[in-house]
Design a protein around this motif. Structure first.
Motif, PDB file in Angstrom:
ATOM      1  N   GLU A  70       0.689  -1.483  -0.076  1.00 51.54           N
ATOM      2  CA  GLU A  70       0.022  -0.064   0.323  1.00 51.54           C
ATOM      3  C   GLU A  70       0.922   1.199   0.085  1.00 51.54           C
ATOM      4  O   GLU A  70       0.627   2.085  -0.684  1.00 51.54           O
ATOM      5  N   LEU A  71       1.889   1.283   0.889  1.00 54.43           N
ATOM      6  CA  LEU A  71       2.844   2.463   0.975  1.00 54.43           C
ATOM      7  C   LEU A  71       3.324   2.762  -0.389  1.00 54.43           C
ATOM      8  O   LEU A  71       3.422   3.483  -0.839  1.00 54.43           O
ATOM      9  N   VAL A  72       3.893   1.625  -1.029  1.00 51.45           N
ATOM     10  CA  VAL A  72       4.666   1.948  -2.378  1.00 51.45           C
ATOM     11  C   VAL A  72       3.801   2.205  -3.493  1.00 51.45           C
ATOM     12  O   VAL A  72       3.867   3.063  -4.049  1.00 51.45           O
ATOM     13  N   LEU A  73       2.649   1.111  -3.747  1.00 56.84           N
ATOM     14  CA  LEU A  73       1.812   1.518  -4.875  1.00 56.84           C
ATOM     15  C   LEU A  73       1.081   2.630  -4.857  1.00 56.84           C
ATOM     16  O   LEU A  73       0.498   3.067  -5.773  1.00 56.84           O
ATOM     17  N   THR A  74       0.412   2.819  -3.514  1.00 52.80           N
ATOM     18  CA  THR A  74      -0.300   3.822  -3.390  1.00 52.80           C
ATOM     19  C   THR A  74       0.163   5.383  -2.939  1.00 52.80           C
ATOM     20  O   THR A  74      -0.427   6.456  -3.560  1.00 52.80           O
ATOM     21  N   ARG A  75       1.021   5.249  -1.955  1.00 51.96           N
ATOM     22  CA  ARG A  75       1.569   6.389  -1.482  1.00 51.96           C
ATOM     23  C   ARG A  75       2.680   7.027  -2.253  1.00 51.96           C
ATOM     24  O   ARG A  75       2.650   8.223  -2.804  1.00 51.96           O
ATOM     25  N   LEU A  76       3.457   6.148  -2.569  1.00 52.17           N
ATOM     26  CA  LEU A  76       5.027   6.757  -3.223  1.00 52.17           C
ATOM     27  C   LEU A  76       4.812   6.858  -4.555  1.00 52.17           C
ATOM     28  O   LEU A  76       5.026   7.979  -5.171  1.00 52.17           O
ATOM     29  N   GLN A  77       4.072   5.842  -5.291  1.00 58.31           N
ATOM     30  CA  GLN A  77       3.956   5.897  -6.672  1.00 58.31           C
ATOM     31  C   GLN A  77       2.677   6.926  -7.281  1.00 58.31           C
ATOM     32  O   GLN A  77       2.886   7.584  -8.434  1.00 58.31           O
ATOM     33  N   ALA A  78       2.201   7.751  -6.381  1.00 56.28           N
ATOM     34  CA  ALA A  78       1.041   8.535  -6.543  1.00 56.28           C
ATOM     35  C   ALA A  78       2.026  10.191  -6.560  1.00 56.28           C
ATOM     36  O   ALA A  78       1.137  11.168  -6.780  1.00 56.28           O
ATOM     37  N   MET A  79       2.896  10.151  -5.818  1.00 52.16           N
ATOM     38  CA  MET A  79       3.767  11.260  -5.866  1.00 52.16           C
ATOM     39  C   MET A  79       4.003  11.837  -7.196  1.00 52.16           C
ATOM     40  O   MET A  79       4.846  11.154  -7.922  1.00 52.16           O
ATOM     41  N   PRO A  80       3.686  13.057  -7.692  1.00 53.03           N
ATOM     42  CA  PRO A  80       4.130  13.368  -9.121  1.00 53.03           C
ATOM     43  C   PRO A  80       5.442  13.521  -9.257  1.00 53.03           C
ATOM     44  O   PRO A  80       5.970  13.225 -10.469  1.00 53.03           O
ATOM     45  N   GLU A  81       6.240  13.735  -8.204  1.00 55.12           N
ATOM     46  CA  GLU A  81       7.855  13.971  -8.355  1.00 55.12           C
ATOM     47  C   GLU A  81       8.630  12.718  -8.417  1.00 55.12           C
ATOM     48  O   GLU A  81       9.753  12.627  -8.720  1.00 55.12           O
TER      49      GLU A  81
END
Length: 165
Positions: free
Chosen positions: A135-146
């Motif tokens: 969840e952290l990788v696929l939802t939170r990190l990869q959602a960051m536009p940067e």
């Protein structure tokens, strides 16, 4: 803002210059790294200075930013975070400060470093399980536009290196 005001603001943002540490300061640091709860009296006795001297030295080390704080070493698995991973990130150029602030807010983020090499950022996280890590990788990190890309390195076993007492 006037140039002299900008210079004052810039000076305020910089930490004081580091003072050299002598052998007693180094010994104090080793003792406090091994036991952050050591009493001033105990530290003073072990480095052969007065309590007032030990107290003043510790305060100076804190004020100078050498000692950033006192805390507990946590066994993450026993604390309910049995999954650990290093995550590498490639980020958009010149977005480090923005990304760093977002990473600080992540649950379980333990260490963040701007690095050189094949990726830009190294992030250590501790999560309750693989589902929370996913969840952290696929939802939170990869959602960051940067964030351009990530790579997750699952930790099978880890050990914090304790300083010599």
């Amino acid at each position: 803002m006037a140039p002299e005001q900008m210079a004052e603001t810039a000076q305020e943002a910089l930490p004081p210059p580091a003072r050299p540490l002598d052998a007693i300061d180094q010994d104090i640091l080793r003792i406090l790294q091994a036991d952050g709860r050591a009493s001033i009296r105990s530290v003073a006795e072990r480095v052969h200075v007065s309590r007032a001297n030990a107290y003043a030295r510790i305060n100076r080390l804190v004020e100078d930013g050498v000692i950033r704080g006192f805390g507990a070493r946590v066994d993450h698995e026993r604390a309910g975070h049995s999954t650990s991973a290093y995550i590498t990130l490639k980020i958009v150029q010149n977005t480090w400060r923005t990304v760093r602030e977002q990473l600080r807010q992540l649950p379980g983020a333990s260490h963040i470093a701007l690095v050189g090499g094949d990726f830009d950022v190294l992030l250590l996280v501790h999560t309750p399980d693989n589902r929370a890590l996913r969840e952290l990788v696929l939802t939170r990190l990869q959602a960051m536009p940067e964030v351009l890309s990530t790579r997750t390195l699952l930790v099978f076993e880890e050990e914090d290196l304790e300083p010599d007492a």
